[in-house]
Design a protein around this motif. Sequence first.
Motif, short mmCIF file in Angstrom:
data_model
loop_
_atom_site.label_atom_id
_atom_site.label_comp_id
_atom_site.label_asym_id
_atom_site.label_seq_id
_atom_site.Cartn_x
_atom_site.Cartn_y
_atom_site.Cartn_z
N ASP A 175 0.83 -1.21 0.00
CA ASP A 175 0.00 0.00 0.00
C ASP A 175 0.86 1.25 0.00
O ASP A 175 0.53 2.24 -0.69
CB ASP A 175 -0.92 0.01 1.22
N LYS A 176 1.95 1.22 0.75
CA LYS A 176 2.83 2.39 0.82
C LYS A 176 3.50 2.65 -0.53
O LYS A 176 3.60 3.80 -0.97
CB LYS A 176 3.89 2.19 1.91
N VAL A 177 3.93 1.58 -1.20
CA VAL A 177 4.57 1.73 -2.51
C VAL A 177 3.57 2.25 -3.54
O VAL A 177 3.85 3.18 -4.30
CB VAL A 177 5.18 0.39 -2.98
N PHE A 178 2.37 1.65 -3.58
CA PHE A 178 1.38 2.02 -4.59
C PHE A 178 0.78 3.40 -4.34
O PHE A 178 0.21 4.00 -5.26
CB PHE A 178 0.26 0.97 -4.62
N GLU A 179 0.86 3.88 -3.11
CA GLU A 179 0.34 5.23 -2.81
C GLU A 179 1.10 6.30 -3.56
O GLU A 179 0.54 7.31 -3.98
CB GLU A 179 0.42 5.47 -1.31
N GLY A 180 2.40 6.09 -3.75
CA GLY A 180 3.21 7.07 -4.47
C GLY A 180 3.51 8.30 -3.63
O GLY A 180 2.93 8.50 -2.56
N THR A 181 4.41 9.12 -4.13
CA THR A 181 4.77 10.37 -3.46
C THR A 181 4.58 11.52 -4.43
O THR A 181 5.20 11.56 -5.50
CB THR A 181 6.24 10.34 -2.99
N ALA A 182 3.72 12.45 -4.07
CA ALA A 182 3.46 13.58 -4.96
C ALA A 182 4.70 14.47 -5.08
O ALA A 182 5.37 14.74 -4.08
CB ALA A 182 2.28 14.39 -4.43
N THR A 183 5.00 14.91 -6.29
CA THR A 183 6.11 15.83 -6.48
C THR A 183 5.66 17.24 -6.09
O THR A 183 4.49 17.59 -6.20
CB THR A 183 6.59 15.82 -7.94
N VAL A 184 6.61 18.02 -5.65
CA VAL A 184 6.31 19.37 -5.17
C VAL A 184 6.12 20.31 -6.36
O VAL A 184 7.00 20.44 -7.21
CB VAL A 184 7.43 19.90 -4.26
N THR A 185 4.96 20.93 -6.44
CA THR A 185 4.70 21.94 -7.47
C THR A 185 4.03 23.13 -6.80
O THR A 185 3.46 23.00 -5.71
CB THR A 185 3.78 21.41 -8.58
N TYR A 186 4.09 24.27 -7.45
CA TYR A 186 3.55 25.48 -6.86
C TYR A 186 2.12 25.78 -7.32
O TYR A 186 1.45 26.64 -6.76
CB TYR A 186 4.45 26.67 -7.19
N ASP A 187 1.66 25.07 -8.35
CA ASP A 187 0.31 25.28 -8.85
C ASP A 187 -0.19 23.96 -9.43
O ASP A 187 0.09 23.62 -10.57
CB ASP A 187 0.30 26.37 -9.93
N THR A 188 -0.91 23.19 -8.61
CA THR A 188 -1.36 21.87 -9.05
C THR A 188 -2.40 21.94 -10.16
O THR A 188 -2.71 20.94 -10.79
CB THR A 188 -1.95 21.08 -7.86
N ASP A 189 -2.96 23.11 -10.40
CA ASP A 189 -3.88 23.29 -11.51
C ASP A 189 -3.14 23.35 -12.84
O ASP A 189 -3.71 23.09 -13.89
CB ASP A 189 -4.70 24.58 -11.32
N ARG A 190 -1.85 23.69 -12.78
CA ARG A 190 -1.03 23.80 -13.98
C ARG A 190 -0.02 22.67 -14.12
O ARG A 190 0.35 22.30 -15.23
CB ARG A 190 -0.27 25.14 -13.96
#
Length: 277
Positions: free
Chosen positions: A77-92
């Motif tokens: 579950d931890k592996v498949f959850e993934g890690t979101a990359t840091v962005t400043y505008d998730t809409d873009r």
Amino acid sequence: MAYATGAVLIAALAAGCTSDTGSGESAPDGKPGTTPTVSAAPPGKYRTLPDACRAIPQATLKDLLPGTADMPEAQQDKVFEGTATVTYDTDRRIGCRWKSDVPEGTRSIHLDFERVVSYDTAVSDDDRAREVYAKKETAADLPDTALPPESPDASPSGSGTPDAGTESADGSEDTDGADGKGATGDTGDTTSGSPAGSLQPRLLDKLGDSAFLDDALSRAGAPARHRTVSVVFRTSNVIVTVEYTAQPTMPTEVPDSQELQEKAQALARQLVDSFND
């Protein structure tokens, strides 16, 4: 009497000046000093981006990350959850990373979605996205053989200058560099007897509106060789980058180019279809 005649003549001249411009044409909207309205370029097809960490089905992740099926459920579950990359505008822009470490080696996936918006009313979002994609293709410095034979000048590929390292989707530089692209030289790619030329970095057909594949192997002599296959495609005003990396535990083992390319392309096709749903 002479005074009356003069008054009539002046009135007639004034009426003629106000009723006819002498050119036979009237102002576009009858209002002096106005200019025709110019229509703004159409917006892009996509106004939002999907959740990158939920964009890949779990069955696909199991195939791309060998060894995860044998992990304890909590670790899976931890592996498949993934890690979101840091962005400043998730809409873009939005991205996600997955990684599995098993005795045989490490596999990782990096997925990046970029929604291009043009702030020039005369340039559509799609046209701006074409420009952004073209820069990525040029930066990949694909071999000349990547150009379609029927139109050798149709793509900017091959015109870029190689950099010291390769740039990943999040803009960071791969300082390990590469000792060559594609299945040439020391690659160990003999699977299915595929010719090495067919595994070269190249343009891809029937994948979104435009697409290319890059293949980079780390320098020989490193403690462990790693290979990253990147597939970049554009669909309307969204550019998607898939990076699939393999690093075997044994330093003498070279990651198989054909396997990584096939799986990276299959994932890219899944993503294209999900955008069209």
